[in-house]
Write an enzyme that holds these catalytic residues in place. Structure first.
Site, short mmCIF file in Angstrom:
data_model
loop_
_atom_site.label_atom_id
_atom_site.label_comp_id
_atom_site.label_asym_id
_atom_site.label_seq_id
_atom_site.Cartn_x
_atom_site.Cartn_y
_atom_site.Cartn_z
CE LYS A 66 -4.23 -1.58 1.90
NZ LYS A 66 -5.39 -1.45 2.65
CG ASP A 103 -8.30 0.76 2.82
OD1 ASP A 103 -9.05 -0.19 2.44
OD2 ASP A 103 -7.06 0.68 2.73
#
Ligand code: ATR
Length: 270
Positions: A66, A103
């Protein structure tokens, strides 16, 4: 030409993202396919290079990539830059990647409405997942306590992404802090080793464990039994997926259909 989408991670075999996205692609009649792509740590850039030679529309990126996903992108959303991680990449007309983090808004969507003045949050853990949550909540002006086994990490997170009301402490003190919280969120990986928290009576307060399946089942069952309202990470997983899908296709998919497919798949393996 069928467009390519996917999720890049390692491990990736158990990812529910292909099930979620391919279901939506079928439901909505888009000519695209979503694949799970296992790529070891440090090899994201070369994987993206390979994908850019194909008819790729975008990819989701998960552990351990990420942070690298953000570095690989030419442009990035404000949230991705602040959080320091991206989970969604889109391949642009100029052959570069653009990065976003779904997210954080996916978490807020799963959480539902809260009152920034009267609600108070305890976040357990200060790892990668907690960063997106602390960012999302503190942007909304929420009162957040961050508790972590390694206190320095809780302090760094509070300093970096917290707001004026953010407090941090050791996770050893969770019982004291939970007493004063209206919403408790577990982001630690303790469920993976079978550990659970000893929660006091919830009296209708919310306990949200952002993991799902077996990793969350014991803590969720205990919280249920102690009078907490409970939420596991599946809703958040589907919500972040829906936001990625919307970035790629400009249309919002059916959250409930995604959730139903996931619950069925998890029941089949339990
Ligand atoms: P993620 O990206 O899912 O957040 P991570 O970055 O590895 O994963 O973070 C895992 C979190 O779970 C950390 O907050 C970790 O605490 P430390 O920072 O002290 O390592 C926490 N954690 C893992 N196992 C734990 C345990 N047995 N008890 C308490 N906290 C634990």
């Amino acid at each position: 030409m069928t467009k390519l989408l996917g999720v890049i991670g390692d491990p990736i075999a158990h990812s529910l993202s292909p099930l979620i996205h391919n279901g939506w692609l079928r439901d909505m009649g888009f000519d695209a396919v979503y694949e799970a792509m296992q790529v070891p740590a440090g090899e994201l850039s070369s994987a993206l290079e390979t994908l850019s030679q194909r008819d790729v529309l975008g990819v989701n990126v998960t552990l351990p990539h990420k942070t690298d996903a953000l570095a690989a992108a030419k442009v990035a959303s404000d949230a991705a830059r602040k959080i320091g991680a991206a989970n969604t990449l889109s391949f642009q007309a100029d052959q570069t990647w653009s990065a976003t983090n779904t997210d954080a808004p996916g978490f807020l969507s799963a959480l539902g409405t809260f009152d920034q003045h009267t609600d108070s949050f305890v976040i357990l853990g200060a790892g990668g997942s907690a960063r997106a949550l602390v960012y999302a909540l503190c942007q909304q002006g929420a009162n957040v306590v961050i508790l972590n086994r390694t206190v320095e990490k809780a302090k760094s997170l509070a300093d970096e992404l917290g707001n004026q009301t953010t407090v941090y402490a050791s996770i050893d003190q969770y019982a004291d802090y939970i007493r004063h919280a209206s919403i408790v969120i577990n982001t630690t990986s303790m469920g993976y080793s079978g550990q659970t928290l000893e929660l006091e009576q919830g009296q209708g307060r919310l306990f949200f464990d952002i993991s799902y399946g077996k990793a969350a089942s014991r803590s969720i069952a205990q919280a249920d039994a102690s009078g907490w309202r409970t939420l596991d990470g599946l809703t958040m997983l589907v919500a972040q997926a829906a936001l990625s899908f919307e970035i790629w296709f400009g249309e919002a998919p059916d959250l409930e259909a995604g959730l139903r497919r996931c619950r069925r798949a998890l029941e089949a393996v339990s």
